[in-house]
Design a protein around this motif. Sequence first.
Motif, short mmCIF file in Angstrom:
data_model
loop_
_atom_site.label_atom_id
_atom_site.label_comp_id
_atom_site.label_asym_id
_atom_site.label_seq_id
_atom_site.Cartn_x
_atom_site.Cartn_y
_atom_site.Cartn_z
N ASN A 111 -4.62 33.77 47.77
CA ASN A 111 -5.19 34.81 48.64
C ASN A 111 -6.71 34.92 48.50
OD1 ASN A 111 -2.50 35.56 49.42
ND2 ASN A 111 -2.35 36.72 47.51
N THR A 116 -6.53 27.99 52.78
CA THR A 116 -7.05 27.77 54.13
C THR A 116 -8.03 26.62 54.16
OG1 THR A 116 -6.78 30.12 54.70
CG2 THR A 116 -8.31 28.83 56.04
N VAL A 143 5.14 34.89 54.37
CA VAL A 143 4.33 35.32 55.52
C VAL A 143 2.88 34.88 55.38
CG1 VAL A 143 3.53 37.31 56.84
CG2 VAL A 143 5.86 37.27 55.94
N LYS A 144 2.34 34.93 54.17
CA LYS A 144 0.93 34.58 53.97
C LYS A 144 0.69 33.11 54.25
CE LYS A 144 -0.03 38.28 50.68
NZ LYS A 144 -0.41 38.63 49.28
N ARG A 146 2.52 31.20 56.21
CA ARG A 146 2.69 31.01 57.64
C ARG A 146 1.44 31.42 58.41
NH1 ARG A 146 8.18 34.15 58.85
NH2 ARG A 146 7.49 33.75 61.00
N ARG A 147 0.79 32.48 57.94
CA ARG A 147 -0.43 32.94 58.59
C ARG A 147 -1.56 31.90 58.45
NH1 ARG A 147 -1.07 37.60 56.02
NH2 ARG A 147 0.37 38.65 57.44
N LYS A 150 -0.78 28.96 60.86
CA LYS A 150 -1.08 29.33 62.25
C LYS A 150 -2.59 29.35 62.48
CE LYS A 150 0.99 30.92 65.28
NZ LYS A 150 1.41 30.33 66.57
N LYS A 151 -3.31 29.87 61.51
CA LYS A 151 -4.77 29.95 61.61
C LYS A 151 -5.38 28.56 61.74
CE LYS A 151 -8.68 32.05 59.15
NZ LYS A 151 -9.06 32.84 57.94
#
Length: 300
Positions: A111, A116, A143-144, A146-147, A150-151
């Motif tokens: 996080n 990313t 969820v994190k 997956r985000r 998607k980003k």
Amino acid sequence: MDPRNEDSAIYNLPQAFINKKGEPILIAALDEKRCQRLIEMYLAYQPRNSFQGLPPIKDEACVKWVQHMIRNGINLVALSFGEGVVGHAALFPVDDRVCEYLVVVSPPLQNTGIGTELTRCAVQLACEIGFETIRLSVEATNVKARRVYKKCGFEYLTKGHVGELEMVLDLKRYREALSVTVESIMNREVLAIREEESCRTALDIFLERGIASMPVVDAEQRLVGMLSKTDLMPPASLDKKVGDVLTRGVLTVPPTCRLERVIRILQSKRLRCLPVVGPDMKLIGVVGRRDILAYYRAKL
């Protein structure tokens, strides 16, 4: 090293960025010196067996699993100056067109943006190598992750709230758009200021034009640095010359630089724009976020 990697900008030029904790992180290709550190990262991972049954719980099985990834994957690692390897991304070729993707970040630094940045680098690497599709699977409850996917452009092949979800990134759609050179999209009508000008003059330009920064050039139009509103914030700066307060040693790109490289620099360095210069450092133009988005609107 896979021979297809030799011309890859990502694989040969390490990428540096600042994570959300304000710590410098370097993303680089996995080499022999870093293999043991990668193994150590996974052995220290807690809790084991926490994502899709990985990393394996037993140390021996965990080491064999990491060694298998080293042998069969195209690997990138995230390096922390204080803690060694703190992240890992791998592309596993299925054939010449398709690869599968895995990314893992050490729990203490999850996080913070490392996942990313690793994914962005891996996507560019896959694109440069010539893959057309990247596939991955992710637990619906993650969820994190997956985000992040998607980003970075992945889309769902399967949807749901339980079990594993399949995601895919179609690189064919973006390769043509990202392969254009800077000279085809940059802004050539650049507002620059001479280094001998007063900071009061620069202040007037900032307020009247509504810009946040501008290149600084010498008498021969060679780039010497960038001036931003922040440079003028101390009141004493207004009585100085632009050359006294500008930021020197700024990042630049040549007009032949490809768009995908520019995007990586803007993202990892958190910049708004980059000066475009010729071999003699003469200012040719500027390429920024607005120019890229305008190109997308016209192209895509």
